[in-house]
Design a protein around this motif. Structure first.
Motif, PDB file in Angstrom:
ATOM      1  N   LYS A 237       0.831  -1.206   0.000  1.00  0.00           N
ATOM      2  CA  LYS A 237       0.000   0.000   0.000  1.00  0.00           C
ATOM      3  C   LYS A 237       0.862   1.251   0.000  1.00  0.00           C
ATOM      4  O   LYS A 237       0.579   2.216  -0.729  1.00  0.00           O
ATOM      5  CB  LYS A 237      -0.919  -0.016   1.228  1.00  0.00           C
ATOM      6  N   PHE A 238       1.939   1.232   0.780  1.00  0.00           N
ATOM      7  CA  PHE A 238       2.841   2.384   0.812  1.00  0.00           C
ATOM      8  C   PHE A 238       3.488   2.592  -0.558  1.00  0.00           C
ATOM      9  O   PHE A 238       3.622   3.728  -1.027  1.00  0.00           O
ATOM     10  CB  PHE A 238       3.919   2.177   1.878  1.00  0.00           C
ATOM     11  N   ARG A 239       3.903   1.491  -1.200  1.00  0.00           N
ATOM     12  CA  ARG A 239       4.494   1.594  -2.539  1.00  0.00           C
ATOM     13  C   ARG A 239       3.530   2.280  -3.505  1.00  0.00           C
ATOM     14  O   ARG A 239       3.925   3.168  -4.271  1.00  0.00           O
ATOM     15  CB  ARG A 239       4.825   0.201  -3.083  1.00  0.00           C
ATOM     16  N   SER A 240       2.261   1.853  -3.483  1.00  0.00           N
ATOM     17  CA  SER A 240       1.272   2.414  -4.402  1.00  0.00           C
ATOM     18  C   SER A 240       1.059   3.899  -4.151  1.00  0.00           C
ATOM     19  O   SER A 240       1.010   4.705  -5.092  1.00  0.00           O
ATOM     20  CB  SER A 240      -0.062   1.664  -4.258  1.00  0.00           C
ATOM     21  N   ARG A 241       0.950   4.251  -2.885  1.00  0.00           N
ATOM     22  CA  ARG A 241       0.705   5.658  -2.551  1.00  0.00           C
ATOM     23  C   ARG A 241       1.918   6.529  -2.868  1.00  0.00           C
ATOM     24  O   ARG A 241       1.778   7.653  -3.343  1.00  0.00           O
ATOM     25  CB  ARG A 241       0.329   5.780  -1.078  1.00  0.00           C
ATOM     26  N   PHE A 242       3.099   6.002  -2.610  1.00  0.00           N
ATOM     27  CA  PHE A 242       4.302   6.776  -2.888  1.00  0.00           C
ATOM     28  C   PHE A 242       4.473   6.971  -4.392  1.00  0.00           C
ATOM     29  O   PHE A 242       4.890   8.044  -4.850  1.00  0.00           O
ATOM     30  CB  PHE A 242       5.537   6.087  -2.291  1.00  0.00           C
ATOM     31  N   ALA A 243       4.143   5.920  -5.166  1.00  0.00           N
ATOM     32  CA  ALA A 243       4.212   6.043  -6.618  1.00  0.00           C
ATOM     33  C   ALA A 243       3.241   7.106  -7.119  1.00  0.00           C
ATOM     34  O   ALA A 243       3.548   7.868  -8.042  1.00  0.00           O
ATOM     35  CB  ALA A 243       3.908   4.698  -7.272  1.00  0.00           C
ATOM     36  N   ALA A 244       2.060   7.181  -6.488  1.00  0.00           N
ATOM     37  CA  ALA A 244       1.080   8.207  -6.860  1.00  0.00           C
ATOM     38  C   ALA A 244       1.600   9.598  -6.504  1.00  0.00           C
ATOM     39  O   ALA A 244       1.374  10.568  -7.247  1.00  0.00           O
ATOM     40  CB  ALA A 244      -0.248   7.928  -6.165  1.00  0.00           C
ATOM     41  N   MET A 245       2.295   9.698  -5.382  1.00  0.00           N
ATOM     42  CA  MET A 245       2.921  10.966  -4.998  1.00  0.00           C
ATOM     43  C   MET A 245       3.938  11.407  -6.051  1.00  0.00           C
ATOM     44  O   MET A 245       3.955  12.565  -6.477  1.00  0.00           O
ATOM     45  CB  MET A 245       3.652  10.822  -3.654  1.00  0.00           C
ATOM     46  N   GLU A 261       5.257  20.252   4.241  1.00  0.00           N
ATOM     47  CA  GLU A 261       3.818  20.500   4.141  1.00  0.00           C
ATOM     48  C   GLU A 261       3.301  20.093   2.759  1.00  0.00           C
ATOM     49  O   GLU A 261       2.216  19.496   2.628  1.00  0.00           O
ATOM     50  CB  GLU A 261       3.515  21.985   4.402  1.00  0.00           C
ATOM     51  N   GLN A 262       4.077  20.402   1.725  1.00  0.00           N
ATOM     52  CA  GLN A 262       3.688  20.034   0.374  1.00  0.00           C
ATOM     53  C   GLN A 262       3.694  18.521   0.181  1.00  0.00           C
ATOM     54  O   GLN A 262       2.828  17.957  -0.490  1.00  0.00           O
ATOM     55  CB  GLN A 262       4.625  20.704  -0.642  1.00  0.00           C
ATOM     56  N   LEU A 263       4.688  17.853   0.791  1.00  0.00           N
ATOM     57  CA  LEU A 263       4.756  16.390   0.705  1.00  0.00           C
ATOM     58  C   LEU A 263       3.551  15.763   1.402  1.00  0.00           C
ATOM     59  O   LEU A 263       2.986  14.773   0.907  1.00  0.00           O
ATOM     60  CB  LEU A 263       6.051  15.883   1.330  1.00  0.00           C
ATOM     61  N   GLU A 264       3.155  16.325   2.532  1.00  0.00           N
ATOM     62  CA  GLU A 264       1.990  15.803   3.248  1.00  0.00           C
ATOM     63  C   GLU A 264       0.725  15.980   2.419  1.00  0.00           C
ATOM     64  O   GLU A 264      -0.155  15.104   2.402  1.00  0.00           O
ATOM     65  CB  GLU A 264       1.847  16.508   4.604  1.00  0.00           C
ATOM     66  N   GLU A 265       0.634  17.102   1.715  1.00  0.00           N
ATOM     67  CA  GLU A 265      -0.525  17.334   0.850  1.00  0.00           C
ATOM     68  C   GLU A 265      -0.547  16.336  -0.309  1.00  0.00           C
ATOM     69  O   GLU A 265      -1.609  15.794  -0.655  1.00  0.00           O
ATOM     70  CB  GLU A 265      -0.492  18.770   0.307  1.00  0.00           C
ATOM     71  N   LEU A 266       0.626  16.092  -0.888  1.00  0.00           N
ATOM     72  CA  LEU A 266       0.715  15.096  -1.953  1.00  0.00           C
ATOM     73  C   LEU A 266       0.323  13.708  -1.445  1.00  0.00           C
ATOM     74  O   LEU A 266      -0.337  12.934  -2.146  1.00  0.00           O
ATOM     75  CB  LEU A 266       2.134  15.064  -2.525  1.00  0.00           C
ATOM     76  N   TRP A 267       0.754  13.408  -0.222  1.00  0.00           N
ATOM     77  CA  TRP A 267       0.442  12.101   0.373  1.00  0.00           C
ATOM     78  C   TRP A 267      -1.065  11.939   0.562  1.00  0.00           C
ATOM     79  O   TRP A 267      -1.623  10.876   0.249  1.00  0.00           O
ATOM     80  CB  TRP A 267       1.169  11.949   1.701  1.00  0.00           C
ATOM     81  N   SER A 268      -1.712  12.992   1.047  1.00  0.00           N
ATOM     82  CA  SER A 268      -3.164  12.928   1.249  1.00  0.00           C
ATOM     83  C   SER A 268      -3.880  12.703  -0.081  1.00  0.00           C
ATOM     84  O   SER A 268      -4.831  11.916  -0.167  1.00  0.00           O
ATOM     85  CB  SER A 268      -3.661  14.216   1.908  1.00  0.00           C
ATOM     86  N   LYS A 269      -3.436  13.392  -1.116  1.00  0.00           N
ATOM     87  CA  LYS A 269      -4.042  13.226  -2.432  1.00  0.00           C
ATOM     88  C   LYS A 269      -3.769  11.821  -2.983  1.00  0.00           C
ATOM     89  O   LYS A 269      -4.636  11.205  -3.614  1.00  0.00           O
ATOM     90  CB  LYS A 269      -3.509  14.278  -3.395  1.00  0.00           C
ATOM     91  N   LYS A 271      -3.326   9.090  -1.231  1.00  0.00           N
ATOM     92  CA  LYS A 271      -4.194   8.162  -0.515  1.00  0.00           C
ATOM     93  C   LYS A 271      -5.572   8.120  -1.158  1.00  0.00           C
ATOM     94  O   LYS A 271      -6.145   7.048  -1.374  1.00  0.00           O
ATOM     95  CB  LYS A 271      -4.320   8.566   0.957  1.00  0.00           C
ATOM     96  N   ALA A 272      -6.109   9.312  -1.471  1.00  0.00           N
ATOM     97  CA  ALA A 272      -7.428   9.383  -2.081  1.00  0.00           C
ATOM     98  C   ALA A 272      -7.431   8.758  -3.474  1.00  0.00           C
ATOM     99  O   ALA A 272      -8.362   8.042  -3.857  1.00  0.00           O
ATOM    100  CB  ALA A 272      -7.904  10.844  -2.159  1.00  0.00           C
ATOM    101  N   THR A 273      -6.355   9.008  -4.230  1.00  0.00           N
ATOM    102  CA  THR A 273      -6.261   8.474  -5.588  1.00  0.00           C
ATOM    103  C   THR A 273      -6.194   6.946  -5.586  1.00  0.00           C
ATOM    104  O   THR A 273      -6.919   6.273  -6.326  1.00  0.00           O
ATOM    105  CB  THR A 273      -5.014   9.028  -6.297  1.00  0.00           C
ATOM    106  N   VAL A 274      -5.352   6.388  -4.726  1.00  0.00           N
ATOM    107  CA  VAL A 274      -5.202   4.936  -4.653  1.00  0.00           C
ATOM    108  C   VAL A 274      -6.477   4.285  -4.132  1.00  0.00           C
ATOM    109  O   VAL A 274      -6.908   3.251  -4.636  1.00  0.00           O
ATOM    110  CB  VAL A 274      -3.993   4.562  -3.780  1.00  0.00           C
ATOM    111  N   ALA A 275      -7.099   4.913  -3.119  1.00  0.00           N
ATOM    112  CA  ALA A 275      -8.330   4.371  -2.563  1.00  0.00           C
ATOM    113  C   ALA A 275      -9.437   4.351  -3.603  1.00  0.00           C
ATOM    114  O   ALA A 275     -10.212   3.413  -3.712  1.00  0.00           O
ATOM    115  CB  ALA A 275      -8.753   5.164  -1.330  1.00  0.00           C
ATOM    116  N   SER A 276      -9.504   5.428  -4.392  1.00  0.00           N
ATOM    117  CA  SER A 276     -10.530   5.525  -5.427  1.00  0.00           C
ATOM    118  C   SER A 276     -10.315   4.466  -6.500  1.00  0.00           C
ATOM    119  O   SER A 276     -11.253   3.843  -6.975  1.00  0.00           O
ATOM    120  CB  SER A 276     -10.503   6.922  -6.062  1.00  0.00           C
TER     121      SER A 276
END
Length: 283
Positions: A237-245, A261-269, A271-276
């Motif tokens: 899951k971390f791999r997928s989210r990091f790749a999306a980042m 702060e920008q990295l955290e924002e990318l991470w949140s996005k 998470k949403a992208t991978v979950a979707s």
């Protein structure tokens, strides 16, 4: 004990041919690399091949699994051939020992013992194992002695907890384990505040973190979750989210130009992208 024939026969069944090929590779005029190997040099490959089997199963990659199981079988053939050369046993002894064990530990199939469900089967299995150990000349002084130190730490921790639980030394319920987790977290925080950077503090932190991980593994045991599989899923899951980042940032190198702060924002996005994409919502 005679060595296995070093000459493969193409008329033999595939298993017999594999045994003969391994003997040929280890023969005096065989492969230099194969001949140089020892039990100690091969064992790390065994662990790698085991994880590759896990990976193929998790990906439901059946052609890959067929290939990886062959690589795992190769490890067994290697050990058995080296043992045969040393006069300890050969592959036929390994198979005969396994066959006898399977028959002995399934008396509800090969005997007259009744076992109507899997729980009864497991109880019978453990009872037979205990009886075998009592009659074994190599019986150890501890219930934990036959749990290998060389296995992955999560697997070892789970087996240690499970073995201790057989004599009643265990947390009575999951709530007790959550309390223990909180206790270990508090102790870890306490050590982090004491003498920062000193060798004694580093050692204490490692010890407390180990206690925390041990408790987490045994929480997984109580929850009937395989901790190794759970962590591997978290890693995936971390791999997928990091790749999306990385993709959202414009590539791996672009991440270095972002502040926390920008990295955290990318991470949140991400998470949403991978979950979707997976149709699920996870933390």
């Amino acid at each position: 004990m005679a060595l296995l024939s070093p000459e493969p026969s193409h008329e033999a069944d595939p298993i017999a041919e594999a045994v003969a090929i391994m003997a040929r590779l280890r023969a005096p005029n065989g492969c230099p690399w194969d001949r140089e190997q020892t039990f100690d040099t091969i064992k790390r490959h065994t662990l790698e091949e085991t994880y590759e089997v896990f990976d193929a199963i998790e990906r439901r990659a059946w052609p890959d699994l067929k290939d990886e199981l062959g690589d795992l079988l190769l490890q067994v053939l290697f050990y058995a051939q080296m043992a045969s050369e040393a006069g300890h046993f050969n592959i036929h002894d390994v198979a005969a020992n396994l066959n006898a064990k399977l028959i002995r530990r399934h008396p509800h199939i090969f005997g007259d013992v009744e076992a109507g469900d899997s729980a009864t089967v497991l109880r019978n299995w453990e009872q037979i194992k205990r009886e075998e150990k009592k009659s074994s000349a190599t019986q150890k002084d501890s219930l934990l002695a036959d749990i290998p130190r060389s296995m992955p730490a999560t697997l070892e921790a789970g087996k240690l907890g499970s073995r201790a639980a057989k004599v009643g030394f265990d947390w009575p319920d999951v709530d007790g384990l959550f309390e223990k987790l909180n206790e270990e977290i508090a102790e870890l925080k306490q050590e982090l505040q004491a003498a920062p950077g000193q060798a004694s503090q580093i050692a204490a932190v490692e010890e407390e973190l180990g206690d925390l991980l041990f408790t987490a593994v045994n929480l997984a045991r109580h929850l009937k979750v395989d901790p190794e599989s759970a962590l591997r899923a978290a890693n995936a899951k971390f791999r997928s989210r990091f790749a999306a980042m990385e993709q959202a940032a414009g590539g791996p190198e672009a991440l270095t130009t972002h502040n926390p702060e920008q990295l955290e924002e990318l991470w949140s996005k991400a998470k949403a992208t991978v979950a979707s994409a997976s149709g699920a919502s996870h933390s």
